[in-house]
Design an enzyme around this catalytic site. Structure first.
Site, PDB file in Angstrom:
ATOM      1  N   GLU A 273      -7.690  32.294  -5.679  1.00 22.23           N
ATOM      2  CA  GLU A 273      -8.991  32.895  -5.337  1.00 22.23           C
ATOM      3  C   GLU A 273     -10.121  32.233  -6.120  1.00 22.23           C
ATOM      4  O   GLU A 273     -11.209  32.010  -5.585  1.00 22.23           O
ATOM      5  CB  GLU A 273      -8.975  34.408  -5.596  1.00 22.23           C
ATOM      6  CG  GLU A 273      -7.962  35.200  -4.769  1.00 22.23           C
ATOM      7  CD  GLU A 273      -8.109  35.010  -3.259  1.00 22.23           C
ATOM      8  OE1 GLU A 273      -9.197  34.618  -2.801  1.00 22.23           O
ATOM      9  OE2 GLU A 273      -7.124  35.239  -2.536  1.00 22.23           O
TER      10      GLU A 273
ATOM     11  N   HIS B 207     -11.305  29.199  -4.494  1.00 18.31           N
ATOM     12  CA  HIS B 207     -12.341  29.463  -3.472  1.00 18.31           C
ATOM     13  C   HIS B 207     -13.710  29.597  -4.142  1.00 18.31           C
ATOM     14  O   HIS B 207     -14.701  29.028  -3.688  1.00 18.31           O
ATOM     15  CB  HIS B 207     -12.036  30.764  -2.721  1.00 18.31           C
ATOM     16  CG  HIS B 207     -10.899  30.682  -1.745  1.00 18.31           C
ATOM     17  ND1 HIS B 207     -10.779  29.669  -0.811  1.00 18.31           N
ATOM     18  CD2 HIS B 207      -9.836  31.513  -1.540  1.00 18.31           C
ATOM     19  CE1 HIS B 207      -9.687  29.892  -0.076  1.00 18.31           C
ATOM     20  NE2 HIS B 207      -9.096  30.981  -0.500  1.00 18.31           N
TER      21      HIS B 207
HETATM   22 ZN   LIG Z   1      -7.384  31.884   0.130  1.00 18.14          ZN
END
Ligand SMILES: [Zn+2]
Length: 294
Positions: free
Chosen positions: A206, A209
């Protein structure tokens, strides 16, 4: 279908603008991060500057350590035991992040933690969660500016996925900083209850990202722009579990990057970011987030 709807609901809560119509997810994805038009445009622009600097190496800044101010927020259901997401658990999670990003000279410096017991905010995947109380909670706890990483961990994650995060965007409005950050199920932290996904690497994925990386299978196609990183092979299908090897695009060079943090493999499979992904994260940091304090 229900899983997809719930994942879509999580993504809709996070997106600052309307989500772009990407091809349908295949199979069960555990991450609900979705690219918006704005984030795709911003990431494509980063790629352009990287291509330009390749022909003019003098424009490259020397590699410097990146230290990211980080806040960890915990929300637990009243039925959860007191040790869930305690101080020690968070320390081990932070260690996992620093260990995996360390080779890229990216470090997370803990600035603070918050903890709340709230059944409505941590109802479990089928408990249903209202947008407004959730936004109010994020608004209250989010700290720092666009240069500050906020991670929220839930003992009973409101969605049937493991995590979701926001991608960086140029001109992201300050009034929406509270929606910037990652949301993660407690079962994924080191020693958590989700077997094979409990080495703390959902957080690493995450944060990838948050630092501007798309899924390696973005676009689900053997042609086209994919993840906009040139050294990750074309990939038409997300990986599930930890296969020995896999090649969803046999006609294109390179097998699927199953050990890449930005695939959907299980934690024991996860080992690396590529040099191209590191370059993207560093370029993103200096271009879009560094210095953007609240
Ligand atoms: Zn992802």
């Amino acid at each position: 279908m229900q899983v997809k709807r719930i994942a879509a609901a999580a993504a809709a809560l996070l997106t600052p603008t309307s989500a772009v119509g990407l091809p349908k997810k295949q199979g069960r994805g555990w991450c609900a991060t979705e690219a918006t038009e704005g984030s795709l445009r911003s990431i494509a622009a980063l790629r352009e500057t990287e291509l330009a600097s390749r022909s003019d190496p003098s424009s490259l800044r020397p590699r410097q350590a990146i230290v990211i101010p980080t806040y960890l927020h915990v929300v637990v259901n009243s039925s959860a035991s007191a040790s869930v997401l305690g101080e020690e658990a968070l320390r081990v999670q932070l260690d996992a992040m620093n260990e995996r990003f360390g080779p890229h000279d990216i470090r997370f410096a803990l600035e603070g933690t918050t903890r709340r017991v709230d059944d409505a905010l941590a109802p479990g995947p089928y408990g249903g969660v209202e947008a407004e109380p959730m936004y109010a909670y994020w608004r209250e706890t989010h700290a720092g500016g666009y240069d500050t990483l906020n991670l929220w961990f839930y003992s009973n994650f409101p969605w049937d996925i493991f995590g979701a995060c926001t991608l960086p965007e140029q001109n992201y409005p300050e009034s929406r900083y509270y929606r910037d950050g990652c949301h993660i199920a407690s079962g994924t932290i080191p020693g958590g209850e989700i077997a094979d996904y409990n080495l703390g690497l959902t957080a690493v994925h995450e944060i990838g990202h948050w630092l501007g990386l798309l899924h390696t299978f973005e676009g689900y196609s053997c042609s086209g722009p994919g993840d906009l990183v040139d050294d990750t092979p074309q990939q038409a299908e997300a990986t599930s579990g930890c296969p020995r090897s896999k090649d969803s695009c046999p006609g294109v060079s390179g097998a699927d990057p199953i050990s890449n943090y930005m695939d959907y493999s299980s934690d024991p499979c996860f080992e690396e970011f590529t040099p191209g992904q590191e370059r993207r994260m560093r370029n993103m940091w200096t271009t879009l987030r560094e210095g953007r304090t609240a």
